[in-house]
Design an enzyme around this catalytic site. Structure first.
Site, mmCIF file in Angstrom:
data_model
loop_
_atom_site.group_PDB
_atom_site.id
_atom_site.type_symbol
_atom_site.label_atom_id
_atom_site.label_comp_id
_atom_site.label_asym_id
_atom_site.label_seq_id
_atom_site.Cartn_x
_atom_site.Cartn_y
_atom_site.Cartn_z
ATOM 1 N N SER A 158 0.844 -1.204 0.000
ATOM 2 C CA SER A 158 0.000 0.000 0.000
ATOM 3 C C SER A 158 0.874 1.247 0.000
ATOM 4 C CB SER A 158 -0.881 0.020 1.258
ATOM 5 O OG SER A 158 -1.504 1.266 1.436
ATOM 6 N N TYR A 184 0.356 0.099 10.580
ATOM 7 C CA TYR A 184 -0.021 -0.328 9.228
ATOM 8 C C TYR A 184 1.095 -0.013 8.247
ATOM 9 C CZ TYR A 184 -2.678 -0.652 4.854
ATOM 10 O OH TYR A 184 -3.121 -0.984 3.589
#
Length: 309
Positions: A158, A184
């Site tokens: 990501s 994350y």
């Protein structure tokens, strides 16, 4: 080393990038394939004729998706197997049960910006699920990936990796305050570094690994963020699930990627290297493709998994 470009882009769908590709006789695993991008990735691979295993935590949901894929594609070789990436015993059981060669492994499953949580081993949940579980899966299946040659590993990362490098002295937030987005980001950086080092280590086996940013897509991944991810992506940059799966499927199937590994893709093309947050959904941080960091992460991951007690 020239950047890889393809005829596809932001709006391309998984079906478009696999048009004319025949993977009959090839075998693929897609993690997290009980919904969202994973389900669409599995469907596109099934359309090519590949035998596809949906590796999922919720087997009942996986069975429903598999039944739908078989009905819509006519592919009878779609099966479901249980896999909980946060549980080393589950990963070990999955890899031990696998028989025969494996040609495509899509590390798609993940969690995003979840509340502070740790595994029984004390691993931060996002690092454990997004990276360590997939690391154990891929290394446990190395023999199967090497069996026929020219296997591919596809790692869904990501742009969130730009939020944080690997914080080597505190990977599990034992000392610094937990931040769901930094956790994350660290896990997504780990995804890219894995692709870099797997390609280097497994070159003699003709295994390549590439990482990607699928784009901004509304799926169950956003369940911890109100269903809208970071909330900072403009509406015109939101993709459909069919568009979101395109880059994963391209990396898994396209002859344009033969022999290509250790790279990072966005919108079906290799993305540029950046030295500060890009402010867009493009760009791979230099620290995420650093070969020394990639080797260090591999060693750290092996050490953590070896001492799971």
């Amino acid at each position: 080393m020239s950047a890889i470009t393809t005829p596809f882009g932001f709006s391309s769908t998984a079906a478009e990038v696999t048009e004319g590709i025949d993977l009959t006789g090839r075998r693929a695993i897609v993690t997290g394939a009980s919904s969202g991008l994973g389900a669409e990735t599995a469907r596109a691979l099934a359309i090519t004729g590949a035998a596809v295993t949906l590796a999922v935590r919720d087997v009942a949901a996986g069975e429903r998706v598999a039944k739908d894929i078989t009905a819509s594609t006519g592919n009878q070789e779609v099966r479901v197997a249980h896999l909980d990436l946060a549980d080393p015993a589950s990963v070990l059981a999955f890899t031990a049960a696998w028989r025969g060669p494996l040609h495509v492994l899509v590390n798609n499953a993940g969690v995003m910006a979840c509340p502070e949580q740790y595994t029984e081993q004390g691993w931060e949940w996002q690092f454990a699920t997004n990276h360590l579980g997939h690391f154990a899966l891929a290394t446990g299946l190395h023999h199967a990936l090497a069996a026929d040659g020219n296997a591919r590993v596809v790692v869904v990362s990501s742009t969130g990796h730009q939020q944080s490098p690997i914080v080597w002295d505190d990977v599990n937030f034992a000392f610094r305050p937990y931040d769901p987005w930094l956790a994350y980001g660290q896990s997504k950086t780990a995804n890219v570094l894995f692709a870099v080092e797997a390609t280097r280590r497994w070159a003699d086996d003709n295994i390549t690994a590439n990482a990607l940013m699928p784009g901004a897509i509304y799926t169950s991944l956003q369940r911890h963020t109100g269903g809208r991810g970071s909330g900072r992506v403009p509406a015109h940059l939101i993709k459909t699930v069919e568009q979101g799966a395109a880059t994963s499927v391209l990396l898994a199937t396209s002859p344009l990627l033969d022999g290509v590994g250790g790279r990072y893709f966005v919108d079906c093309n290799e993305s540029e290297v950046v030295d500060r947050r890009s402010g867009t959904l493009h760009g791979v941080a230099r620290y995420a493709i650093d070969p020394d960091s990639a080797r260090r992460l591999w060693t750290l991951s092996q050490d953590l998994l070896t001492h799971t007690g």
